[in-house]
Design a protein around this motif. Structure first.
Motif, PDB file in Angstrom:
ATOM      1  N   PRO A 168       0.821  -1.217   0.000  1.00  0.00           N
ATOM      2  CA  PRO A 168       0.000   0.000   0.000  1.00  0.00           C
ATOM      3  C   PRO A 168       0.854   1.266   0.000  1.00  0.00           C
ATOM      4  CG  PRO A 168      -0.035  -1.036   2.164  1.00  0.00           C
ATOM      5  CD  PRO A 168       0.672  -1.986   1.254  1.00  0.00           C
ATOM      6  N   GLU A 169       0.471   2.210  -0.827  1.00  0.00           N
ATOM      7  CA  GLU A 169       1.144   3.504  -0.886  1.00  0.00           C
ATOM      8  C   GLU A 169       0.270   4.543  -0.191  1.00  0.00           C
ATOM      9  OE1 GLU A 169       4.115   3.990  -1.934  1.00  0.00           O
ATOM     10  OE2 GLU A 169       4.464   1.968  -2.776  1.00  0.00           O
ATOM     11  N   VAL A 170       0.821   5.187   0.814  1.00  0.00           N
ATOM     12  CA  VAL A 170       0.061   6.157   1.605  1.00  0.00           C
ATOM     13  C   VAL A 170       0.845   7.469   1.648  1.00  0.00           C
ATOM     14  CG1 VAL A 170      -0.930   6.661   3.867  1.00  0.00           C
ATOM     15  CG2 VAL A 170      -0.946   4.320   2.995  1.00  0.00           C
ATOM     16  N   THR A 171       0.137   8.561   1.527  1.00  0.00           N
ATOM     17  CA  THR A 171       0.774   9.884   1.561  1.00  0.00           C
ATOM     18  C   THR A 171       1.347  10.167   2.949  1.00  0.00           C
ATOM     19  OG1 THR A 171      -0.755  10.725  -0.112  1.00  0.00           O
ATOM     20  CG2 THR A 171       0.403  12.363   1.237  1.00  0.00           C
ATOM     21  N   ARG A 173       2.612  12.986   5.433  1.00  0.00           N
ATOM     22  CA  ARG A 173       2.414  14.428   5.637  1.00  0.00           C
ATOM     23  C   ARG A 173       3.343  14.935   6.747  1.00  0.00           C
ATOM     24  NH1 ARG A 173      -2.592  15.290   3.129  1.00  0.00           N
ATOM     25  NH2 ARG A 173      -3.759  13.360   2.768  1.00  0.00           N
ATOM     26  N   THR A 174       3.461  16.233   6.866  1.00  0.00           N
ATOM     27  CA  THR A 174       4.262  16.859   7.924  1.00  0.00           C
ATOM     28  C   THR A 174       3.406  17.893   8.638  1.00  0.00           C
ATOM     29  OG1 THR A 174       6.283  16.584   6.610  1.00  0.00           O
ATOM     30  CG2 THR A 174       6.377  18.107   8.471  1.00  0.00           C
ATOM     31  N   ASN A 175       3.327  17.795   9.977  1.00  0.00           N
ATOM     32  CA  ASN A 175       2.501  18.749  10.726  1.00  0.00           C
ATOM     33  C   ASN A 175       3.304  20.009  11.077  1.00  0.00           C
ATOM     34  OD1 ASN A 175       4.134  18.023  12.872  1.00  0.00           O
ATOM     35  ND2 ASN A 175       2.560  16.791  13.910  1.00  0.00           N
ATOM     36  N   ASP A 176       2.660  20.932  11.772  1.00  0.00           N
ATOM     37  CA  ASP A 176       3.290  22.217  12.079  1.00  0.00           C
ATOM     38  C   ASP A 176       4.509  22.060  12.972  1.00  0.00           C
ATOM     39  OD1 ASP A 176       1.349  23.441  10.590  1.00  0.00           O
ATOM     40  OD2 ASP A 176       0.055  23.914  12.319  1.00  0.00           O
ATOM     41  N   ALA A 177       4.566  20.978  13.744  1.00  0.00           N
ATOM     42  CA  ALA A 177       5.711  20.755  14.634  1.00  0.00           C
ATOM     43  C   ALA A 177       6.867  20.068  13.914  1.00  0.00           C
ATOM     44  CB  ALA A 177       5.286  19.917  15.834  1.00  0.00           C
ATOM     45  N   GLY A 178       6.667  19.751  12.640  1.00  0.00           N
ATOM     46  CA  GLY A 178       7.736  19.134  11.870  1.00  0.00           C
ATOM     47  C   GLY A 178       7.734  17.619  11.892  1.00  0.00           C
ATOM     48  N   TYR A 179       6.719  17.018  12.518  1.00  0.00           N
ATOM     49  CA  TYR A 179       6.653  15.553  12.574  1.00  0.00           C
ATOM     50  C   TYR A 179       5.979  14.992  11.319  1.00  0.00           C
ATOM     51  CZ  TYR A 179       7.917  15.894  17.506  1.00  0.00           C
ATOM     52  OH  TYR A 179       8.572  16.152  18.690  1.00  0.00           O
ATOM     53  N   ARG A 180       6.565  13.931  10.770  1.00  0.00           N
ATOM     54  CA  ARG A 180       5.980  13.263   9.604  1.00  0.00           C
ATOM     55  C   ARG A 180       4.959  12.230  10.091  1.00  0.00           C
ATOM     56  NH1 ARG A 180       9.764  10.244   6.899  1.00  0.00           N
ATOM     57  NH2 ARG A 180       8.869  10.635   4.827  1.00  0.00           N
ATOM     58  N   TYR A 181       3.831  12.141   9.409  1.00  0.00           N
ATOM     59  CA  TYR A 181       2.769  11.252   9.863  1.00  0.00           C
ATOM     60  C   TYR A 181       1.945  10.762   8.680  1.00  0.00           C
ATOM     61  CZ  TYR A 181      -0.582  15.074   9.186  1.00  0.00           C
ATOM     62  OH  TYR A 181      -1.369  16.062   8.641  1.00  0.00           O
ATOM     63  N   VAL A 182       1.116   9.742   8.951  1.00  0.00           N
ATOM     64  CA  VAL A 182       0.148   9.246   7.959  1.00  0.00           C
ATOM     65  C   VAL A 182      -1.225   9.243   8.603  1.00  0.00           C
ATOM     66  CG1 VAL A 182       1.833   7.808   6.732  1.00  0.00           C
ATOM     67  CG2 VAL A 182       0.529   6.812   8.637  1.00  0.00           C
ATOM     68  N   ARG A 183      -2.253   9.369   7.775  1.00  0.00           N
ATOM     69  CA  ARG A 183      -3.630   9.324   8.251  1.00  0.00           C
ATOM     70  C   ARG A 183      -4.139   7.878   8.126  1.00  0.00           C
ATOM     71  NH1 ARG A 183      -6.792  13.920   8.503  1.00  0.00           N
ATOM     72  NH2 ARG A 183      -8.550  12.612   7.914  1.00  0.00           N
ATOM     73  N   LEU A 184      -4.738   7.373   9.201  1.00  0.00           N
ATOM     74  CA  LEU A 184      -5.220   5.989   9.183  1.00  0.00           C
ATOM     75  C   LEU A 184      -6.328   5.786   8.162  1.00  0.00           C
ATOM     76  CD1 LEU A 184      -5.291   5.075  12.998  1.00  0.00           C
ATOM     77  CD2 LEU A 184      -3.485   4.667  11.327  1.00  0.00           C
ATOM     78  N   ASP A 185      -7.176   6.802   7.961  1.00  0.00           N
ATOM     79  CA  ASP A 185      -8.295   6.619   7.028  1.00  0.00           C
ATOM     80  C   ASP A 185      -7.841   6.597   5.567  1.00  0.00           C
ATOM     81  OD1 ASP A 185      -7.694   9.277   6.621  1.00  0.00           O
ATOM     82  OD2 ASP A 185      -9.629  10.050   7.312  1.00  0.00           O
ATOM     83  N   GLU A 186      -6.556   6.862   5.300  1.00  0.00           N
ATOM     84  CA  GLU A 186      -6.022   6.777   3.954  1.00  0.00           C
ATOM     85  C   GLU A 186      -5.309   5.451   3.690  1.00  0.00           C
ATOM     86  OE1 GLU A 186      -5.250  11.578   3.221  1.00  0.00           O
ATOM     87  OE2 GLU A 186      -3.554  10.216   3.477  1.00  0.00           O
ATOM     88  N   ILE A 187      -5.241   4.608   4.705  1.00  0.00           N
ATOM     89  CA  ILE A 187      -4.616   3.290   4.549  1.00  0.00           C
ATOM     90  C   ILE A 187      -5.690   2.296   4.139  1.00  0.00           C
ATOM     91  CG2 ILE A 187      -3.339   1.451   5.712  1.00  0.00           C
ATOM     92  CD1 ILE A 187      -2.276   3.551   7.652  1.00  0.00           C
ATOM     93  N   PRO A 188      -5.520   1.586   3.052  1.00  0.00           N
ATOM     94  CA  PRO A 188      -6.562   0.652   2.600  1.00  0.00           C
ATOM     95  C   PRO A 188      -6.669  -0.562   3.520  1.00  0.00           C
ATOM     96  CG  PRO A 188      -4.595   0.423   1.251  1.00  0.00           C
ATOM     97  CD  PRO A 188      -4.348   1.601   2.145  1.00  0.00           C
ATOM     98  N   GLU A 189      -7.852  -1.150   3.551  1.00  0.00           N
ATOM     99  CA  GLU A 189      -8.066  -2.392   4.278  1.00  0.00           C
ATOM    100  C   GLU A 189      -7.570  -3.569   3.432  1.00  0.00           C
ATOM    101  OE1 GLU A 189      -8.740  -2.772   7.231  1.00  0.00           O
ATOM    102  OE2 GLU A 189     -10.082  -1.207   7.959  1.00  0.00           O
ATOM    103  N   PRO A 190      -7.118  -4.670   4.074  1.00  0.00           N
ATOM    104  CA  PRO A 190      -7.103  -4.898   5.522  1.00  0.00           C
ATOM    105  C   PRO A 190      -5.868  -4.361   6.234  1.00  0.00           C
ATOM    106  CG  PRO A 190      -6.360  -6.877   4.418  1.00  0.00           C
ATOM    107  CD  PRO A 190      -6.682  -5.899   3.326  1.00  0.00           C
ATOM    108  N   THR A 191      -4.962  -3.682   5.467  1.00  0.00           N
ATOM    109  CA  THR A 191      -3.723  -3.187   6.069  1.00  0.00           C
ATOM    110  C   THR A 191      -4.008  -2.261   7.243  1.00  0.00           C
ATOM    111  OG1 THR A 191      -2.710  -3.295   3.871  1.00  0.00           O
ATOM    112  CG2 THR A 191      -1.524  -2.075   5.563  1.00  0.00           C
ATOM    113  N   ARG A 192      -5.054  -1.417   7.120  1.00  0.00           N
ATOM    114  CA  ARG A 192      -5.370  -0.473   8.193  1.00  0.00           C
ATOM    115  C   ARG A 192      -5.662  -1.192   9.502  1.00  0.00           C
ATOM    116  NH1 ARG A 192     -10.757   2.700   7.421  1.00  0.00           N
ATOM    117  NH2 ARG A 192      -9.758   3.048   5.397  1.00  0.00           N
ATOM    118  N   THR A 193      -6.450  -2.269   9.424  1.00  0.00           N
ATOM    119  CA  THR A 193      -6.799  -3.012  10.641  1.00  0.00           C
ATOM    120  C   THR A 193      -5.565  -3.637  11.267  1.00  0.00           C
ATOM    121  OG1 THR A 193      -9.033  -3.479   9.842  1.00  0.00           O
ATOM    122  CG2 THR A 193      -8.157  -4.934  11.548  1.00  0.00           C
ATOM    123  N   PHE A 194      -4.710  -4.261  10.450  1.00  0.00           N
ATOM    124  CA  PHE A 194      -3.485  -4.864  10.984  1.00  0.00           C
ATOM    125  C   PHE A 194      -2.583  -3.801  11.621  1.00  0.00           C
ATOM    126  CE2 PHE A 194      -4.170  -8.092   7.426  1.00  0.00           C
ATOM    127  CZ  PHE A 194      -4.737  -9.017   8.274  1.00  0.00           C
TER     128      PHE A 194
END
Length: 223
Positions: A168-171, A173-194
């Motif tokens: 799975p390829e997920v975007t 992102r970088t927040n205002d504090a400089g931390y890189r993160y991913v959004r769970l709702d952008e991860i396809p199933e069943p990978t998100r559940t695992f």
């Protein structure tokens, strides 16, 4: 050897196989994949609770719901997948099962219809129960039947493996504090559940998000 004698030998072999598999499950076997054969509605044998005198209650006598207009399935295979951490018996657990029941024998008994249902310890039921139709009984190893049933259940009733899943390829992102993160709702199933299960106890940058390093550690098998 007469047909009745051959049938009697096969029947006894099935009983011995069921007892052997169940004893291995009860005593702690090293099997990663075990198949137990538990016919339903057979004359009981002394010394056990399950079908065929199973010495342990491995649950293999459970039947699938019959299709509308069909008689109740009478014989069934259960394929059990166990995870052995580090290859060791200690801490092993069942992570998935497949139930295969003979739904009908056709007009002559030579070709059988087999109903299959898959279950995952995390995902629950996988897909919908489906049927492998007109399978030639005794024409090949039981593994051929099992493989075709699994493929059919995973591919919406088609007797062929579905396309191999892609990573799975997920975007990121970088927040205002400089931390890189991913959004769970952008991860396809069943990978998100695992992945969500693997996040237990980990810090998060925001609700519904995960740190990018946790995501990449998960994809690389480090969580």
């Amino acid at each position: 050897m007469e047909a009745k004698a051959i049938a009697a030998v096969l029947e006894e072999m099935m009983w011995l196989t069921a007892q052997t598999v169940c004893r291995r499950q009860t005593l702690g076997a090293t099997n990663l994949l075990a198949v137990a054969v538990h016919p339903e509605n057979e004359p009981g044998r002394a010394g056990g609770r399950g079908a065929y005198g199973c010495p342990g209650d491995c649950g293999s006598a459970r039947l699938l719901h019959p299709m509308k207009g069909q008689q109740k399935e009478k014989r069934m295979l259960r394929i059990t997948i166990e995870l052995l951490p580090g290859g060791q018996e200690e801490g092993k657990r069942v992570i998935a099962t497949a139930d295969i029941a003979r739904a009908s024998d056709g007009p002559t008994g030579a070709l059988g219809d087999y109903r299959v249902a898959l279950s995952d310890a995390i995902l629950g039921e996988v897909g919908e129960p489906t049927v492998v139709r007109r399978y030639p009984r005794w024409a090949s190893s039981v593994w051929d039947l099992v493989a075709r049933c699994l493929a059919t259940a995973l591919n919406q009733g088609r007797e062929a493996l579905p396309p191999r899943p892609a990573r799975p390829e997920v975007t990121v992102r970088t927040n205002d504090a400089g931390y890189r993160y991913v959004r769970l709702d952008e991860i396809p199933e069943p990978t998100r559940t695992f992945f969500d299960r693997k996040l237990a106890g980990s810090g998060i940058p925001d609700h519904g998000c995960a740190f990018a390093h946790d995501w990449f550690d998960f994809l690389n098998g480090h969580r």
